[in-house]
Scaffold this motif. Structure first.
Motif, PDB file in Angstrom:
ATOM      1  N   LEU A 176       0.843  -1.196   0.000  1.00 27.64           N
ATOM      2  CA  LEU A 176       0.000   0.000   0.000  1.00 27.64           C
ATOM      3  C   LEU A 176       0.878   1.245   0.000  1.00 27.64           C
ATOM      4  O   LEU A 176       2.093   1.163   0.258  1.00 27.64           O
ATOM      5  N   LEU A 177       0.268   2.384  -0.247  1.00 30.71           N
ATOM      6  CA  LEU A 177       0.993   3.655  -0.342  1.00 30.71           C
ATOM      7  C   LEU A 177       1.883   3.878   0.878  1.00 30.71           C
ATOM      8  O   LEU A 177       3.061   4.234   0.748  1.00 30.71           O
ATOM      9  N   GLU A 178       1.331   3.674   2.075  1.00 34.64           N
ATOM     10  CA  GLU A 178       2.092   3.909   3.309  1.00 34.64           C
ATOM     11  C   GLU A 178       3.341   3.024   3.376  1.00 34.64           C
ATOM     12  O   GLU A 178       4.406   3.477   3.788  1.00 34.64           O
ATOM     13  N   GLU A 179       3.183   1.760   2.922  1.00 38.84           N
ATOM     14  CA  GLU A 179       4.323   0.834   2.908  1.00 38.84           C
ATOM     15  C   GLU A 179       5.372   1.285   1.895  1.00 38.84           C
ATOM     16  O   GLU A 179       6.578   1.175   2.147  1.00 38.84           O
ATOM     17  N   VAL A 181       5.945   4.371   0.892  1.00 38.07           N
ATOM     18  CA  VAL A 181       6.616   5.548   1.448  1.00 38.07           C
ATOM     19  C   VAL A 181       7.658   5.105   2.479  1.00 38.07           C
ATOM     20  O   VAL A 181       8.811   5.553   2.459  1.00 38.07           O
ATOM     21  N   GLU A 182       7.248   4.205   3.368  1.00 39.44           N
ATOM     22  CA  GLU A 182       8.150   3.711   4.421  1.00 39.44           C
ATOM     23  C   GLU A 182       9.395   3.058   3.810  1.00 39.44           C
ATOM     24  O   GLU A 182      10.516   3.257   4.276  1.00 39.44           O
ATOM     25  N   LYS A 211      -3.552  12.493   1.803  1.00 40.26           N
ATOM     26  CA  LYS A 211      -2.470  11.630   2.292  1.00 40.26           C
ATOM     27  C   LYS A 211      -1.131  12.369   2.302  1.00 40.26           C
ATOM     28  O   LYS A 211      -0.320  12.180   3.198  1.00 40.26           O
ATOM     29  N   GLN A 214      -0.736  14.322   5.359  1.00 35.47           N
ATOM     30  CA  GLN A 214      -0.423  13.413   6.477  1.00 35.47           C
ATOM     31  C   GLN A 214       1.050  13.010   6.472  1.00 35.47           C
ATOM     32  O   GLN A 214       1.705  12.999   7.520  1.00 35.47           O
ATOM     33  N   PHE A 215       1.573  12.675   5.286  1.00 34.98           N
ATOM     34  CA  PHE A 215       2.974  12.247   5.195  1.00 34.98           C
ATOM     35  C   PHE A 215       3.928  13.378   5.598  1.00 34.98           C
ATOM     36  O   PHE A 215       4.935  13.122   6.245  1.00 34.98           O
ATOM     37  N   GLN A 218       3.955  13.394   9.241  1.00 38.69           N
ATOM     38  CA  GLN A 218       4.544  12.166   9.788  1.00 38.69           C
ATOM     39  C   GLN A 218       6.064  12.120   9.603  1.00 38.69           C
ATOM     40  O   GLN A 218       6.784  11.596  10.461  1.00 38.69           O
ATOM     41  N   TYR A 219       6.529  12.664   8.453  1.00 39.93           N
ATOM     42  CA  TYR A 219       7.969  12.650   8.134  1.00 39.93           C
ATOM     43  C   TYR A 219       8.433  14.091   7.893  1.00 39.93           C
ATOM     44  O   TYR A 219       8.633  14.498   6.744  1.00 39.93           O
TER      45      TYR A 219
END
Length: 276
Positions: A176-179, A181-182, A211, A214-215, A218-219
């Protein structure tokens, strides 16, 4: 009379469906005026495929060429559209129905992706070493479509000088997108450009804009940018017209129609053709 029925995916967002209609309107002058042209949707939009075929027949068509304006071959193009065509064949036995290919892996998609990066200030030829591109697909339950995004990601990496081009999906399947990015963060990216592999706007594109916010929170030490979707890029017209030409000519394409090796050979064919 021949009719061309363009099939958009359809969106819960009316703006997305309107963009499909506008796209077909802009394409219309490039199609011979003797063709009747209609637009329909798989879901979340009207007319449906069956209704679209009916409108073509009512307009006098005895041949309907169905062209999906869909990026990757998945359940919709493999099952839902053929099922509707089969139903129409039963209903209109006197009408010839031809089914074209979805956009799939087409060399011109890479030109569109590059343009969308350049528009947001990226230097595609000499990108920053710490910039990662996250190619974001819709995601689905069809392994072929999901693996196509991986192939497109690799081909795009081959055509640019980014050290990191990663695939990710908005939903249904991993990563997924979050993964994604991580993963880019763990691999040392200081800037992440999210590049949507989407045709038009819709619920998911608007969710993506949220999103990004949010990113950034978060970062805080990493820069995030969102590139544009395909939209009204002139090369998208080229691709869809290619698929139409193919269907009209009943051309059967090899699965290596995007093969860089073949394209390269075609360009340089003369160099070793006359020296034997």
């Amino acid at each position: 009379m021949k009719a061309i029925l363009f099939v958009g995916h359809g969106s819960r967002d009316p703006e997305g469906n309107e963009q499909v209609r506008q796209f077909v309107e802009r394409l219309r002058p490039k199609i011979h005026p003797t063709f009747y042209v209609e637009t329909c949707f798989l879901e979340f939009g009207l007319p449906t495929i069956i209704e679209g075929i009916e409108q073509c027949v009512n307009a006098g068509a005895d041949e309907v060429i169905v062209i999906p304006i869909i990026l990757l071959a998945a359940g919709h193009s493999k099952l839902h559209i053929p099922a509707a065509i089969d139903e129409a064949k039963q209903k209109y036995p006197h009408v010839t129905l031809t089914y074209g290919r979805p956009i799939g892996i087409h060399e011109q998609t890479f030109a569109i992706l590059k343009t969308r990066l350049i528009e947001i200030g990226e230097n595609v030829e000499a990108p920053d070493k710490e910039t990662a591109v996250l190619l974001l697909g819709r995601g689905g339950s069809d392994p072929d479509a999901n693996s196509d995004l991986y192939k497109i990601t690799r081909l795009f990496w081959e055509q640019t000088n980014y050290s990191l081009v990663e695939p990710a999906f908005m939903g249904v399947t991993a990563p997924l997108l979050e993964e994604g990015v991580e993963r880019c963060v763990k691999l040392g990216a200081r800037k992440i450009v999210i590049l949507p592999y989407f045709l038009f706007t819709g619920v998911l594109i608007k969710r993506l804009e949220e999103k990004i916010i949010q990113f950034r929170a978060q970062y805080p030490n990493i820069e995030f940018q969102l590139a544009g979707y395909f939209g009204f890029h002139p090369k998208l017209q080229t691709i869809v017209l290619d698929r139409l030409e193919e269907a009209l000519g009943q051309a059967v394409k090899m699965n290596c129609d995007v093969c860089q090796y073949r394209l390269h050979l075609a360009e340089h064919h003369d160099h070793h053709h006359h020296h034997h």
